[in-house]
Design a protein around this motif. Structure first.
Motif, short mmCIF file in Angstrom:
data_model
loop_
_atom_site.label_atom_id
_atom_site.label_comp_id
_atom_site.label_asym_id
_atom_site.label_seq_id
_atom_site.Cartn_x
_atom_site.Cartn_y
_atom_site.Cartn_z
N GLU A 146 3.15 -19.71 -16.14
CA GLU A 146 3.29 -20.96 -16.90
C GLU A 146 2.28 -21.06 -18.04
N LEU A 147 1.94 -19.91 -18.62
CA LEU A 147 1.11 -19.87 -19.82
C LEU A 147 2.06 -19.77 -21.01
N TRP A 148 2.65 -20.90 -21.36
CA TRP A 148 3.82 -20.92 -22.25
C TRP A 148 3.48 -20.54 -23.68
N ILE A 149 2.30 -20.89 -24.16
CA ILE A 149 1.95 -20.55 -25.54
C ILE A 149 1.89 -19.04 -25.72
N TYR A 150 1.27 -18.36 -24.76
CA TYR A 150 1.15 -16.90 -24.86
C TYR A 150 2.52 -16.22 -24.68
N CYS A 192 4.33 -22.39 -35.46
CA CYS A 192 4.09 -23.74 -36.00
C CYS A 192 5.32 -24.63 -35.81
N THR A 193 6.50 -24.07 -36.03
CA THR A 193 7.74 -24.84 -35.86
C THR A 193 7.94 -25.26 -34.41
N ILE A 194 7.76 -24.30 -33.50
CA ILE A 194 7.90 -24.62 -32.08
C ILE A 194 6.84 -25.63 -31.65
N GLY A 195 5.64 -25.50 -32.21
CA GLY A 195 4.58 -26.46 -31.91
C GLY A 195 4.95 -27.87 -32.34
N LEU A 196 5.57 -27.99 -33.52
CA LEU A 196 6.00 -29.30 -34.00
C LEU A 196 7.12 -29.87 -33.13
N LEU A 197 8.04 -29.01 -32.71
CA LEU A 197 9.13 -29.46 -31.85
C LEU A 197 8.62 -29.91 -30.47
N GLN A 198 7.49 -29.36 -30.07
CA GLN A 198 6.88 -29.73 -28.78
C GLN A 198 5.60 -30.53 -28.99
N PHE A 199 5.60 -31.35 -30.02
CA PHE A 199 4.38 -32.08 -30.39
C PHE A 199 3.85 -32.93 -29.23
N TYR A 200 4.76 -33.43 -28.41
CA TYR A 200 4.35 -34.27 -27.28
C TYR A 200 3.54 -33.50 -26.25
N GLU A 201 3.62 -32.14 -26.32
CA GLU A 201 2.88 -31.31 -25.39
C GLU A 201 1.46 -31.04 -25.87
N MET A 202 1.16 -31.39 -27.12
CA MET A 202 -0.12 -31.02 -27.72
C MET A 202 -1.31 -31.58 -26.94
N GLU A 203 -1.16 -32.79 -26.41
CA GLU A 203 -2.28 -33.41 -25.71
C GLU A 203 -2.63 -32.67 -24.42
N LYS A 204 -1.71 -31.82 -23.93
CA LYS A 204 -1.96 -31.06 -22.71
C LYS A 204 -2.68 -29.74 -22.98
N ILE A 205 -2.80 -29.37 -24.27
CA ILE A 205 -3.43 -28.10 -24.61
C ILE A 205 -4.94 -28.23 -24.48
N THR A 206 -5.55 -27.31 -23.76
CA THR A 206 -6.99 -27.36 -23.53
C THR A 206 -7.74 -26.84 -24.75
N SER A 207 -9.02 -27.18 -24.81
CA SER A 207 -9.85 -26.74 -25.93
C SER A 207 -9.97 -25.22 -25.97
N SER A 208 -9.96 -24.58 -24.79
CA SER A 208 -10.08 -23.12 -24.75
C SER A 208 -8.86 -22.45 -25.39
N VAL A 209 -7.67 -23.00 -25.15
CA VAL A 209 -6.46 -22.44 -25.74
C VAL A 209 -6.48 -22.62 -27.25
N ILE A 210 -6.97 -23.78 -27.71
CA ILE A 210 -7.06 -24.03 -29.15
C ILE A 210 -8.02 -23.02 -29.80
N SER A 211 -9.19 -22.82 -29.20
CA SER A 211 -10.16 -21.88 -29.77
C SER A 211 -9.62 -20.46 -29.76
N GLU A 212 -8.93 -20.08 -28.68
CA GLU A 212 -8.34 -18.74 -28.60
C GLU A 212 -7.27 -18.55 -29.68
N SER A 213 -6.45 -19.57 -29.89
CA SER A 213 -5.38 -19.50 -30.89
C SER A 213 -5.95 -19.41 -32.30
N LEU A 214 -6.98 -20.21 -32.59
CA LEU A 214 -7.59 -20.18 -33.92
C LEU A 214 -8.25 -18.83 -34.20
N CYS A 215 -8.92 -18.29 -33.20
CA CYS A 215 -9.57 -16.98 -33.38
C CYS A 215 -8.52 -15.88 -33.52
#
Length: 238
Positions: A192-196, A65-88
């Motif tokens: 370049e799958l940086w979240i994982y 969550c902290t790294i996500g906030l620090l990279q908040f400008y990158e959020m718009e580049k995250i695809t819906s599939s990555v969001i669903s995978e992360s939530l699950c």
């Protein structure tokens, strides 16, 4: 290079949080007498806390969550599939974390744990993650979802229990996971799958201080800790 920088920051944060939280877990275990008691089937001869794994999921969540906030400008580049995978992933981890804590504190029947593992495994195909091609294994290539979904769940439950079962020797489960997660971090970074990659690096970060207390901690001074089912279920799922 910016992504690598944040991976290093996340890694250091996880190590630091582990160094802060694990000693306090040991203090709580001592005061509340929350120990794994020795018996004829166990190698250790002193009561040892088995709540080390309680730190894993919260630290991973805090760092991500902290790294996500620090990279908040990158959020718009995250695809819906990555969001669903992360939530699950978070939902499955939360289920396993809760059943793991219950088991470490009061004990849970294995059938109940198995049911929760199956439910957590079901989140993967629900997020669109399932085995679709065996790459020629046993002569099979593309497979139907009717086969791929249950196979994905079966292998997930298998891996969860594999890590759980090898957590019987000091440092074994944690060292194997450190090696595996380090490989995954390098692999994901190369793609370049940086979240994982960040998740993998963060897991390595929290495992390092745990490994030091688990392998080199002095049981006579109350400085040794096990990961318990909470930790092994969390690592197996990740």
């Amino acid at each position: 290079m910016e992504h690598v920088f944040f991976m290093v920051v996340g890694f250091l944060m996880a190590v630091l949080l582990g160094q802060i939280i694990i000693p306090r877990i040991l203090v709580i275990s001592l005061r509340k007498r929350l120990f794994d008691q020795p018996d004829s089937r166990k190698v250790h001869h002193r009561p040892i806390s088995r709540l080390g794994g309680v730190t894993f999921f919260p630290v991973i969540l805090i760092v991500m969550c902290t790294i996500g906030l620090l990279q908040f400008y990158e959020m718009e580049k995250i695809t819906s599939s990555v969001i669903s995978e992360s939530l699950c992933l978070v939902a499955g981890l939360m289920l396993l974390y809760m059943i793991g804590v219950c088991d470490d504190l009061i004990g849970v029947r294995y059938r109940r744990k198995f049911e929760v593992q199956i439910l957590a495994a079901a989140f993967l195909p629900f997020a669109g993650l399932s085995i679709q091609n065996l790459g020629g294994l046993f002569g099979w290539y593309e497979i139907s979802p009717l086969v791929g979904v249950p196979l994905t769940m079966l292998l997930t439950v298998f891996l969860i229990n594999a890590i759980n079962l090898i957590d019987g020797i000091d440092g074994l489960a944690s060292s194997i996971c450190i090696v595996a997660l380090s490989f995954f971090a390098i692999f994901f970074a190369s793609k370049e799958l940086w979240i994982y990659a960040q998740i993998a690096v963060t897991c390595v970060g929290i495992l390092i201080p745990f490994f030091m207390y688990n392998v080199f901690g002095n049981a006579d001074r109350g400085r040794k800790i096990f990961m318990g089912d909470t930790g092994s279920l969390t690592l197996g799922y990740i």
